[in-house]
Design an enzyme around this catalytic site. Structure first.
Site: not given
Ligand code: NAP
Length: 245
Positions: A15, A66, A93, A145, A158
């Site tokens: 990701g 995926d 990630n 998270s 989640y």
């Molecule tokens: P994001 O901006 O929504 O980005 C998600 C990334 O995951 C994108 O690169 C997406 O690819 C990829 N992805 C989603 N489903 C996938 C799949 N089935 N196979 C391969 N790639 C996939 O998320 P983020 O905020 O950067 O979060 C990253 C991680 O941190 C996640 O695990 C999230 O749960 C965790 N997290 C985030 C936060 C926060 O506040 N942002 C807080 C706690 C935990 P595409 O671009 O190709 O769709």
């Protein structure tokens, strides 16, 4: 003892087309690693991450897979090994979120959330472990998270997927502790990415420091965990003081 040098190490960041994953990929490249950039649907964004990595003088490769699909994960890791070499650093990630009322969460929602957020980590770890064991060195970092610790603002599916990653962290860390492989989790809260700004009805006022975090503030911790061989089995919180451990 000095922190480990990441020069020439190969990292896989799942990701990494955007958000925290992209920031982690760039930070690892800045620290010397070559980086494989996984994505699911946004190929152009993933190619942009790769070109930024190459701009830092490191090798890079974008891979559509995926992460919830075993065959796709195995093929991705084989392609990385054939091109960049054995994976030494896994940043698991990729993840999804959905904010639904309790009564609206379906079995399909549960299955998808657990497969993308939790099963993916098992699949990716299983695929890279033989290479790490052969090298006697590895860093595995799971993006958990605050939802694993407090329940969060999203939903039980989640929160359960992210809490599952902590169990995975503890078990792998214990099993691999004598093999030069550390396993840790990072638990962010409200980092300003599409996951938060597009999917969640939240404002920065809920965070004690009064603002959303930046992807770079998480990426810095990921690089620290990649360079440090004495931290294992831990959860590092990056949450603006929302949950204190
Ligand atoms: P994001 O901006 O929504 O980005 C998600 C990334 O995951 C994108 O690169 C997406 O690819 C990829 N992805 C989603 N489903 C996938 C799949 N089935 N196979 C391969 N790639 C996939 O998320 P983020 O905020 O950067 O979060 C990253 C991680 O941190 C996640 O695990 C999230 O749960 C965790 N997290 C985030 C936060 C926060 O506040 N942002 C807080 C706690 C935990 P595409 O671009 O190709 O769709």
């Amino acid at each position: 003892m000095a922190l480990d040098d990441l020069t020439g190490k190969v990292a896989l960041v799942t990701g990494a087309s955007r958000g925290i994953g992209r920031a982690a990929a760039l930070a690892l490249a800045a620290a010397g690693a070559d980086v494989a950039v996984n994505y699911r649907s946004r190929g152009a964004a993933a190619r942009e991450t790769c070109s930024l990595i190459r701009g830092l003088g490191r090798r890079s490769l974008e891979l559509r897979a995926d992460v919830s699909q075993a065959r796709e994960v195995a093929a991705m890791v084989a392609a990385i090994e054939g091109d960049l070499g054995r994976v030494s650093i896994l940043v698991n990630n990729a993840g999804i979120v959905s904010q639904k009322h309790l009564a609206e969460i379906s079995e399909a929602d549960w299955d998808e959330m657990l497969a993308v957020n939790l099963k993916s980590a098992f699949l990716a770890t299983r695929a890279v472990l033989p290479g790490m064991r052969a090298q006697g060195w590895g860093r595995i970092i799971y993006l958990s998270s605050i939802a694993a610790q407090t329940g969060g603002v999203t939903g039980p599916h989640y929160a359960a997927s992210k809490a599952g990653l902590l169990g995975l962290t503890h078990s792998y860390a214990r099993h691999l502790v004598r093999e030069g492989i550390t396993v840790n989790a990072v638990a962010p809260a409200l980092i300003e990415t599409e996951m938060v700004t597009r999917n969640l009805a939240v404002t920065p006022e809920v965070i004690p420091v009064g603002r959303f975090g930046t992807p770079e503030e998480v990426a810095e911790v990921i690089v620290m965990l990649a360079r440090n061989g004495y931290i294992t089995g831990q959860t590092i919180n990056v949450n603006g003081g929302w949950y204190m451990s």
